[in-house]
Scaffold this motif. Structure first.
Motif, PDB file in Angstrom:
ATOM      1  N   GLN A  43      40.034  44.414  43.812  1.00 22.83           N
ATOM      2  CA  GLN A  43      39.556  45.159  44.976  1.00 22.83           C
ATOM      3  C   GLN A  43      39.245  46.604  44.620  1.00 22.83           C
ATOM      4  OE1 GLN A  43      42.588  44.405  48.046  1.00 22.83           O
ATOM      5  NE2 GLN A  43      41.098  43.060  49.045  1.00 22.83           N
ATOM      6  N   GLN A  44      40.104  47.215  43.788  1.00 23.74           N
ATOM      7  CA  GLN A  44      39.846  48.594  43.367  1.00 23.74           C
ATOM      8  C   GLN A  44      38.553  48.682  42.570  1.00 23.74           C
ATOM      9  OE1 GLN A  44      43.517  49.408  41.306  1.00 23.74           O
ATOM     10  NE2 GLN A  44      44.462  50.343  43.103  1.00 23.74           N
ATOM     11  N   LEU A  48      44.714  40.014  51.359  1.00 21.45           N
ATOM     12  CA  LEU A  48      45.847  39.846  50.452  1.00 21.45           C
ATOM     13  C   LEU A  48      47.026  39.179  51.163  1.00 21.45           C
ATOM     14  CD1 LEU A  48      47.243  40.293  47.754  1.00 21.45           C
ATOM     15  CD2 LEU A  48      47.769  42.642  48.473  1.00 21.45           C
ATOM     16  N   TYR A  86      44.831  40.836  42.235  1.00 24.04           N
ATOM     17  CA  TYR A  86      44.040  40.927  43.459  1.00 24.04           C
ATOM     18  C   TYR A  86      43.666  42.385  43.751  1.00 24.04           C
ATOM     19  CZ  TYR A  86      42.748  39.566  48.246  1.00 24.04           C
ATOM     20  OH  TYR A  86      42.080  39.323  49.417  1.00 24.04           O
ATOM     21  N   VAL A  87      44.668  43.262  43.692  1.00 19.44           N
ATOM     22  CA  VAL A  87      44.434  44.684  43.979  1.00 19.44           C
ATOM     23  C   VAL A  87      43.531  45.311  42.924  1.00 19.44           C
ATOM     24  CG1 VAL A  87      45.558  46.933  44.142  1.00 19.44           C
ATOM     25  CG2 VAL A  87      46.572  44.949  45.282  1.00 19.44           C
ATOM     26  N   GLN A 140      48.878  41.921  41.896  1.00 19.24           N
ATOM     27  CA  GLN A 140      48.366  42.996  41.039  1.00 19.24           C
ATOM     28  C   GLN A 140      46.928  42.716  40.625  1.00 19.24           C
ATOM     29  OE1 GLN A 140      51.268  43.048  37.900  1.00 19.24           O
ATOM     30  NE2 GLN A 140      52.626  44.473  38.967  1.00 19.24           N
TER      31      GLN A 140
END
Length: 431
Positions: free
Chosen positions: A161-162, A103, A157-158, A155
């Motif tokens: 990933q989550q 990130l 991106y996260v 946001q």
């Protein structure tokens, strides 16, 4: 609907407003070259970007150009930026996350793009006082755009990933559940996952179960942090190549290390012991139980139950109980209940308690004598004492307990009493 930052024209005098529009139009005419420059700087300053092929670079260039056009249009037309305007950026963020980019690299690309655009704006502005003042009027709205766009992309991106982490956790749990049912997957995604961990139907495996018993940082033993910290530590490569299946489930962490070619069981026990000690130094105290080797997936349910049973051998303050390191004698002594402890002759128990306070010299002599196959001179040499001293110690034991260590039955009783004492946490090493 939520709106983004206001990027329109502030209240400026007519001359400054004209200068502002002149600058924006000048940048617009050079925008293709500006985007190429920005990408070139990204490849220079961001190592992960420098390694990519031209297809990736073309995608980045399109992203940069789209961002620049949106900023200039908003600045010239006096309109706000809405989240729906940045859908293209969310897609790019997910592509970068899918490709494994960090990130911070993604955010660094935004920083580079902003700096290159600002340098071009200053160059197009020129050196007159009015031009410089008009350029300065662009600083705040440009900063607002970059903050809004980078936050919006981060946001996405996260979120991706989550999603990936949740899917990976689910896959690991499903794989472990099937293995604990006694079968290795034969097809599909779980088969591929098992292969990634080196797990096959006949692979020699072990089971390790860890639970948190103390945390000096928070005191909260129910926190998921313990499980994931332990999981991450176990997942670090040990003395073997390849990954280890590690799953957080039902308040415990379960690992399934494969005994690969060139390894032995002691390598695995030492690795997990090192993990336990490292986490203890960091404030997380674990109890770990390690099973014997299961020859294939069919034996893993038994190995898992062994590892859970081994946890009962760990003292309350934590530690490691590795069954491969225990003899049947050690195991039975460690599993001794209160009745077994009561059956120890009070004279023997009193001697061992007193000896412990004095440094365990008599206990060490009994053990050395047994390990030397009742050869007292050899036992004395190993203890680095005179053989007369060793003889005196055996005579003292017999006088106080009525047990002659030279007799097999009496020596065995003394060894059992010692093992029960140590297993009850009255001394000795539980690992």
């Amino acid at each position: 609907m939520s709106r983004g930052p206001a990027l329109g024209t502030p209240a400026l005098s007519d001359p400054l407003s004209r200068e502002r529009h002149r600058i924006l139009h000048a940048v617009q005419d050079r925008l293709e070259d500006v985007a190429k420059t920005a990408v070139a700087v990204m490849r220079t300053e961001i190592p992960s970007y420098a390694l990519q092929d031209e297809r990736f670079i073309d995608d980045v260039r399109d992203q940069v150009l789209t961002h620049y056009r949106m900023q200039l249009a908003a600045l010239a037309g006096g309109r706000d930026i809405a989240p729906e305007d940045l859908v293209f950026s969310r897609g790019a963020a997910m592509r970068r996350a899918r490709a494994g980019f960090a990130l911070e690299d993604w955010i660094s690309a935004f920083r580079v793009g902003r700096q290159v655009l600002w340098d071009v704006l200053l160059d197009c502005a020129g050196t007159s006082a009015e031009a410089q003042q008009a350029a300065l009027s662009l600083v705040t709205p440009l900063m607002r755009y970059v903050d809004f766009a980078s936050t919006h992309a981060a946001q996405a991106y996260v979120e991706y990933q989550q999603h990936v982490v949740a899917d990976a956790d689910r896959e690991r749990r499903d794989l472990l559940d099937q293995l604990l049912a006694g079968a290795a997957p034969a097809r599909g995604p779980l088969f591929a996952a098992a292969q990634a961990y080196g797990i096959g139907p006949h692979s020699p495996m072990m089971a390790v179960v860890a639970v948190c018993v103390d945390d000096t940082r928070t005191g909260d033993l129910t926190s998921a942090e313990h499980g994931y910290a332990t999981s991450a530590s176990i997942g670090i490569a040990g003395p073997w190549a390849g990954r280890t299946l590690v799953v957080v489930r039902h308040g415990e962490v379960v690992a399934v290390p494969v005994v690969r070619t060139g390894m032995d069981v002691e390598d695995i026990c030492s690795h997990f012991e090192a993990v336990q000690r490292r986490l203890a130094r960091e404030g997380t105290m674990l109890s770990m139980g390690i099973s014997t080797v299961a020859e294939g997936a069919g034996g893993l349910p038994r190995a898992y139950e062994e590892a859970r049973a081994a946890l009962d051998l760990v003292p309350g303050e934590g530690g490691v109980a590795a069954l491969p390191r225990l003899s049947p004698f050690d195991y039975l002594a460690l599993r001794a209940d209160d009745l077994a402890r009561q059956l120890v002759d009070p004279r023997v128990r009193a001697l061992l308690e007193d000896d412990r306070r004095r440094g365990d010299t008599l206990a060490a002599t009994v053990r050395a004598f047994a390990e030397a196959d009742l050869n007292l001179r050899l036992a004395a040499d190993r203890l680095r004492i005179h053989h007369n001293t060793a003889h005196y110690r055996l005579r003292r034991i017999e006088e106080r307990t009525g047990r002659n260590p030279r007799r097999i039955a009496d020596l065995l009783e003394l060894l059992v009493a010692l093992a029960i004492r140590d297993g009850a946490g009255e001394g000795g090493d539980h690992q």
